[in-house]
Each structure stands twice: as C-alpha cells, then as structure tokens.
Design an enzyme around this catalytic site. Structure first.
Site, PDB file in Angstrom:
ATOM      1  N   MET A  79       0.827  -1.211  -0.110  1.00 52.16           N
ATOM      2  CA  MET A  79       0.016  -0.070   0.012  1.00 52.16           C
ATOM      3  C   MET A  79       0.932   1.188   0.001  1.00 52.16           C
ATOM      4  O   MET A  79       2.117   1.215   0.226  1.00 52.16           O
ATOM      5  CB  MET A  79      -0.868   0.189   1.379  1.00 52.16           C
ATOM      6  CG  MET A  79      -1.986  -1.006   1.047  1.00 52.16           C
ATOM      7  SD  MET A  79      -2.859  -1.072   2.768  1.00 52.16           S
ATOM      8  CE  MET A  79      -3.983   0.526   2.453  1.00 52.16           C
ATOM      9  N   HIS A  80       0.274   2.314   0.053  1.00 51.44           N
ATOM     10  CA  HIS A  80       0.830   3.693   0.082  1.00 51.44           C
ATOM     11  C   HIS A  80       1.763   3.964  -1.271  1.00 51.44           C
ATOM     12  O   HIS A  80       1.430   3.490  -2.449  1.00 51.44           O
ATOM     13  CB  HIS A  80       1.444   3.836   1.468  1.00 51.44           C
ATOM     14  CG  HIS A  80       0.622   3.477   2.523  1.00 51.44           C
ATOM     15  ND1 HIS A  80      -0.450   4.006   2.848  1.00 51.44           N
ATOM     16  CD2 HIS A  80       1.122   2.613   3.431  1.00 51.44           C
ATOM     17  CE1 HIS A  80      -0.826   3.269   4.206  1.00 51.44           C
ATOM     18  NE2 HIS A  80       0.085   2.268   4.389  1.00 51.44           N
ATOM     19  N   ASP A 236      -2.703  -4.952   0.644  1.00 49.05           N
ATOM     20  CA  ASP A 236      -2.310  -6.164   1.249  1.00 49.05           C
ATOM     21  C   ASP A 236      -3.044  -6.432   2.674  1.00 49.05           C
ATOM     22  O   ASP A 236      -3.302  -7.564   3.015  1.00 49.05           O
ATOM     23  CB  ASP A 236      -0.766  -6.575   1.250  1.00 49.05           C
ATOM     24  CG  ASP A 236       0.005  -5.458   1.678  1.00 49.05           C
ATOM     25  OD1 ASP A 236      -0.714  -4.422   2.215  1.00 49.05           O
ATOM     26  OD2 ASP A 236       1.235  -5.375   1.531  1.00 49.05           O
TER      27      ASP A 236
END
Length: 488
Positions: A79-80, A236
């Site tokens: 992520m991010h 995830d």
C-alpha cells in the site's frame, strides 16, 4: 480455479486455488527495492510486472492444464507509495514506496495546516503515504510532476498491464491520504491539500467488482481463456483480512511480513482515538478496519541474518530455536525504517543494547525477534487500549515460526490462531476476491476463516518474564528518540 496475485515488497506471490480453496499451483518471484539515499525506498514498476509475468510463465510451464481452468484473477499489493505515469502510461520516475521517509517535513506540515482532515483520511498524514509524497515531489522534482498524467498504486500498475484499465479500490486508496474513508471516494479537500491533480486519480471499483478483463495476448501467452475478469482487489493488509476471514466486527489478525500489522475489522468508519492508528476501508463493501501499522515486521530478522553472515533466515532461526530458554540478555529496537504506530517517527532506528565479546548470532536474532513482539504489543495497546481481543489470526511469512508465535502470543497475552495456508496471506485473499467478482457470490460465504491448523497460546512463564523487558524496550526508545532526530 481462481488466481490471486500479491505484489509484495520483497516478492510477488501467486496462488491458484480450486473451488474448494485447495492450492492447485503457486509461484514466488523475489523483489528488492533500492535505497538511493538514507530513508529513501524506491522500486522500478517494470520489475513488478516482470515478476508477475515470470511467475505466470513458470506456472504455465509446470501446470498448464490447471492454469487453463482459471476463472478469474484477483490482485493485492503493498500500500501507500506513489507511482506517477505520463500520457503514454510510462513511469515518469521510480515508484516511491510505503517505507520511504523523505516526506517527513511535508507530513508534519499537512498535519499542522489541516488537522481537520485526519478524520476524513482515517489517520494523520505520515511519511510514505501518497499525499505527502506528492507534496514532496512538487517541491523537489517539479519536472516529474509536470510530466505526470496518472497516479497508480503498485497492484494497479499490474492491473493496467493485465487489462489496460486504470482503476483502484477503496482499501488501497485508503492508504493514500487522498481518500474519504466514510464516503469510499476520492476527497477533493485532501487532494487539494496534497497537490494531487484530480485528473490523475483512477476510478474506484469495489474490491469484489470486475475492474477489467484479461488482454487477449496475455491469455494466449498463459493458456487462459480470453476475457477473464480481473477483480478490483485491494491493499495487502485488507486482502489478508479477507483471506483469513477477519471481516466481521471485532475479528482480526497479526500479520508478520516485511512490515507488520495488528488488524481489527469493523462495520463502520470510526476514526481511531490514537492518531497513529489507521481507520481504513476494508476490501469488502460496507466494511472498514482499524490497523496498527508497523514498518518493521519480519524484515529486521532478515537484516540480522545479513549482519551475522548467516546464509538465510531459516538457518538463523534454527540456531535461536536450538538455544531458546527465555528472554534474551540483549535488548533491541527494530526500527530499521522508522516507525508508524505508535510513534509516527521516521527518524527511529534500530539499536542493540547489552553486547559483549561473547555475544552470538543467535542471541542477536532472538533480541530482534523479541523487539518485533514488543513493537506489536505497542501497536495492540494503541489499537485496542480498553479491550484485548479473545484471539487473533497469525499470518505472513513470519507466522511460519512457531517460536516467534510463542514470543508474540506471550507478550500480547492473546492466543494466535494459525490457519491452514496462512502464509499465503494476501495472495489467497486476492483469489477469494477473484471468486466473488466472477460469481457474484455472498462474501459471508466466501470470506470465512480457513481451518485452524494450530493455536499458539500465551505461556504464563514467558509472559511474566517478558513483562519487564517490554517496559525496558519502551524506555530504551524514549531514551534514544532525541538522538535519532539529530542530524548525521
């Protein structure tokens, strides 16, 4: 057959499961981000796609008949981060990843100027989130920003390659600091604060919805049917929750991959009381979650293997297990890449206290494992300060180690349930999302806990022995915090 693809930080994992969720084929291809400067973390997105293609080529060679029976594909990913594309859908620079700390000043500035937006975003801005990274890029790489026409997250780059579609889902968009968690939509206010051009943002589809179909040339390459549906997928952490069945309010898990998480599901968006805890969208419609996010999960143990010259983590773990009798004489901090929950400190670093001339590699590794357990305890205290969960699932590569599970269960004083296939984590959850996208089935019938393989219970002797070590761990961070912040 349902195919799940997880774009992790250290590897791409692919799993194919049948209608009974039994594994039919799998592949894993290693990755490794670059660190061009201290606290930076980047990767070439083409390496993600090459790893996916390599894994599927391998599965085609080894299991052509079962791969040909694939009914749908699901996606999960780290992520991010920030991946900017130009008008030809090519990266304008390497992707900046979740464990990058360069945007610390921008995150502090956003928190100071826009404290009211934390409730919308579900967490205060932190380095490594997409929004603060965009603010950094505008200030430091304006040429790259000027060439940008699209913004994607890692798994969505793979979607683009598979289908030609630019899209993301609420659970992955949740980690950008550009997204309204309650509305499950892009936030104009957050985008304006971070300097995100609204035209860059991909369309939002729910994780269980069809986001596009597999390109005909790729279907021919892998012996699949043309037009296979590709699910929206998810970040995830949330997809790991789908895989382990942590979707009903109060259910949760501890994840120990490159990073670490303590996760609790919810049926409503409620901004956490602790601003370092994330209140994000789940990977199912009408579901949300709260997450204590640790930048340092199993990765410090991999670093310890390098430090001590051991060929791999398994060798080092075997040495720890052979000599384990209780807490290590050493005390470690695991913050090799800064830390989010509960410190929000990108400057935090690792430390080892108590070294002697006789210190062994096993003692160093054990201290690192205990430090991760203490860090998870800090995360749980921030996430659920008033009510300890009755039990938590235990997933990720680190969950393979029963000894590490004993340490964590005893430090947290919470039983850890290891489920069948738990190490497959988000890849398995992505396969479940593929099934929901293909069949339109009820998530309550699909996102259920897999059979429990075993339960790692807290041990009173270890819990008592670790209690003072946890307090010493917290004191060590407090004592060194100011030193971490000093310029090198």
């Amino acid at each position: 057959m349902y195919l799940g693809i997880d774009i992790g930080t250290s590897s791409v994992k692919i799993v194919l499961v049948d209608d009974r969720e039994a594994p039919a084929a799998s592949a894993e291809v290693p990755l490794g981000p670059s660190r061009p400067r201290p606290s930076w973390s980047e990767d070439d997105p083409d390496r993600w796609w090459d790893a996916v293609a390599t894994g599927l080529d391998r599965m085609r060679a080894e299991h052509p008949a079962v791969l040909a029976r694939t009914d749908a594909i699901g996606l999960s990913g780290q992520m991010h981060g920030a991946l900017l594309l130009d008008g030809a859908d090519r990266p304008v620079r390497p992707a900046i990843l979740w464990n990058d700390g360069r945007a610390a000043a921008q995150a502090r500035d956003l928190a100071g100027r826009h404290p009211e937006l934390a409730a919308t975003a579900g967490v205060r801005p932190m380095p490594g989130f997409t929004g603060p990274l965009l603010a950094w890029l505008r200030g430091h790489e304006p040429d790259a920003v000027g060439r940008a026409r699209h913004l994607l997250l890692p798994k969505d780059w793979v979607r683009l390659k598979l289908t030609g579609e630019r899209a993301t889902d609420p659970s992955d968009a949740a980690g950008t600091w550009l997204f309204d968690q309650g509305a499950r939509a892009w936030s104009p206010a957050l985008g304006a604060a971070c300097g995100a051009d609204p035209a860059w943002l991909p369309r939002i589809v729910e994780s269980t919805a069809v986001s596009g179909t597999l390109r005909a040339d790729l279907a021919a390459r892998w012996g699949m049917r043309p037009g296979l549906p590709v699910a929206g997928g998810g970040g995830d952490t949330a997809v790991g929750g789908v895989g382990i069945g942590a979707v009903e309010p109060g259910t949760g898990f501890v994840s120990l991959g490159t990073s670490g998480q303590v996760f609790l599901a919810s049926d409503r968006h409620a901004p956490p009381a602790d601003p370092t805890v994330q209140g994000f969208c789940h990977a199912l419609p009408d579901r949300w979650c709260r997450v204590a996010a640790l930048l340092n999960g199993a990765s410090p143990l991999a670093a310890a293997a390098r430090w001590t010259g051991r060929p791999d983590v398994a060798t080092l773990l075997a040495e720890v297990e052979a000599g384990f009798s209780g807490p290590s004489a050493l005390l470690a901090l695991p913050y090799l890449a800064g830390e989010r929950t509960p410190h929000d400190d990108p400057d935090a670093r690792g430390a080892l206290l108590g070294l002697t001339a006789a210190t062994t590699p096993a003692e160093i590794a054990q201290a690192v494992m205990e430090a991760v357990a203490f860090s998870l305890a800090d995360g749980l205290a921030a996430l659920a300060p008033a009510r300890r969960p009755a039990a938590l699932g235990f997933i990720g590569g680190g969950a393979r180690s029963r000894l590490w599970g004993r340490m964590i269960a005893s430090v947290l004083d919470v039983p850890l349930e290891r489920h069948a296939g738990g190490a497959r984590g988000p890849a398995f959850g992505a396969a479940r999302l593929a099934r929901l996208a293909a069949t339109g089935g009820d998530a309550r019938d699909v996102a259920v806990p897999p059979p429990i393989a075993d339960v790692v219970a807290p041990e009173a002797r270890l819990a008592d022995a670790y209690a003072p070590r946890l307090e010493a761990f917290r004191s060590l961070y407090a004592a060194l915090k100011g030193e971490f912040a000093r310029p090198a």
